[in-house]
Design an enzyme around this catalytic site. Structure first.
Site, mmCIF file in Angstrom:
data_model
loop_
_atom_site.group_PDB
_atom_site.id
_atom_site.type_symbol
_atom_site.label_atom_id
_atom_site.label_comp_id
_atom_site.label_asym_id
_atom_site.label_seq_id
_atom_site.Cartn_x
_atom_site.Cartn_y
_atom_site.Cartn_z
ATOM 1 N N ASP A 82 42.901 43.523 45.891
ATOM 2 C CA ASP A 82 42.049 41.580 45.485
ATOM 3 C C ASP A 82 43.442 40.651 46.241
ATOM 4 O OD1 ASP A 82 40.246 40.358 45.463
ATOM 5 O OD2 ASP A 82 39.792 40.194 43.541
ATOM 6 N N GLU A 85 46.700 36.949 49.666
ATOM 7 C CA GLU A 85 46.325 35.394 50.944
ATOM 8 C C GLU A 85 47.402 34.436 50.199
ATOM 9 O OE1 GLU A 85 42.818 35.243 48.854
ATOM 10 O OE2 GLU A 85 44.521 36.340 49.314
ATOM 11 N N ASP A 150 35.268 36.565 47.863
ATOM 12 C CA ASP A 150 34.320 35.893 46.666
ATOM 13 C C ASP A 150 33.488 34.409 47.322
ATOM 14 O OD1 ASP A 150 36.015 38.284 44.951
ATOM 15 O OD2 ASP A 150 37.512 36.391 44.752
#
Length: 330
Positions: A82, A85, A150
């Site tokens: 996950d 960024e 998400d």
């Protein structure tokens, strides 16, 4: 039986096994220009973390060992990676002395490379499935799978179900051929002060599962960040039946998808395709965002609008189409 785990390049202070003080002393964290470790947060101020400096070879080697020893283990055949960024464009220094604005897009690509080396070191290359949420231009050559992230538990094309399909179709033009999403979305919110209430409905979950059964190479849902107040696949018989139907459809396409994966290795073509890839001379398909092709031979047009039970479908001229459910010929 096997299971999947999770990792990411964010170093959490409360983790006693990975003390930030030790990582900072080794020079393995991204630092601010004043020399102090960069501190970031996500979702809430209570979720603070430092960022692994992937440009430091020692930090990369250490993280590779962590993945081999702790993320991959007995019974584990893959993991989710996950985040990735969060590297700022300015105000930080890296071990490589590179301008952070030049590394931002590459950051998770480099972390994906660490994951790939770890899988190889564990002797699981070609067997383990590891999936990334973020990436850059060369990431498809380093990971086995990606997911869209998400999304909000909404129907819209800004950050809801439609946006996830848009992401799969657009990234397919850039080599991201193996994609999937959180069926039902992830981000839920209830804010009485500002009158915001975003909870997943049973209808949205069922329609999103239908979409994923066709568009995704991997079918899975997510409980979301407020699971007790939103519909889940296990909520009642209706949601369980919707999940079962989606699973049956997805499994039925297994052999076809395997053929498409072989095609991808030879041509780079994505499994889920915008109609433009096969009908580039038809201007009517250019702006279609609610239909897609699975390979060359299957055209899907899922219901993506709340309260609807049918859709209008555009059939590009020149081909004969057989409706799967009714065998109607168009």
């Amino acid at each position: 039986f096997s299971c999947s785990t999770l990792t990411n390049p964010d170093m959490v202070p409360s983790n006693v096994h990975l003390p930030l003080q030790y990582l900072n002393k080794q020079g393995w964290l991204v630092k601010k220009t004043n020399g102090k470790p960069l501190s970031l947060s996500s979702a809430s101020p209570n979720m603070e973390f430092g960022l692994l400096d992937v440009t430091n070879p020692e930090a990369a080697a250490w993280m590779q060992d962590v993945i081999v020893e702790n993320v991959l283990g007995p019974g584990v055949m893959g993991f989710m990676s996950d985040f990735g960024e969060y590297l700022p464009f300015e105000g930080v220094t890296l071990h490589s002395k590179e301008d952070p604005s030049q590394v931002h897009n590459r950051y998770n690509q480099d972390f994906t490379g660490i994951c790939k080396k770890a899988v190889e070191a564990a002797g699981l290359e070609g067997e383990a499935v590891y999936m990334m949420r973020s990436g850059s231009i060369r990431s498809p050559g380093l990971s086995t799978l990606f997911w869209q992230g998400d999304q909000m538990v909404t129907w819209d094309d800004f950050d809801g179900m439609r946006s996830s399909l848009n992401g799969i179709l657009s990234s397919g033009f850039s080599g991201f051929a193996l994609q999937h999403q959180d069926a039902g979305g992830f981000a839920m919110m209830k804010d009485d002060i500002h009158g915001l209430d975003f909870q997943r409905s049973e209808e949205l979950l069922a329609r999103w599962l239908e979409l994923c059964s066709l568009s995704d190479v991997m079918l899975r849902s997510h409980t979301g960040n407020q699971p007790m107040s939103s519909a889940q696949v296990y909520t009642n018989s209706s949601t369980m039946n919707a999940a079962a139907r989606a699973a049956h459809i997805h499994i039925a396409l297994q052999g076809y998808r395997k053929d498409l994966m072989v095609e991808h290795t030879l041509t780079g073509a994505p499994l889920t395709r915008h109609l433009f890839l096969h009908y580039p001379s038809d201007p009517n398909v250019y702006n279609i965002q609610d239909q897609f092709l699975i390979g060359r031979d299957l055209l899907a047009a899922p219901v993506l609008t709340q309260g609807m039970d049918s859709v209008d479908v555009y059939f590009p001229p020149g081909d004969t189409w057989h409706h799967v459910w009714s065998d109607l010929i168009v």
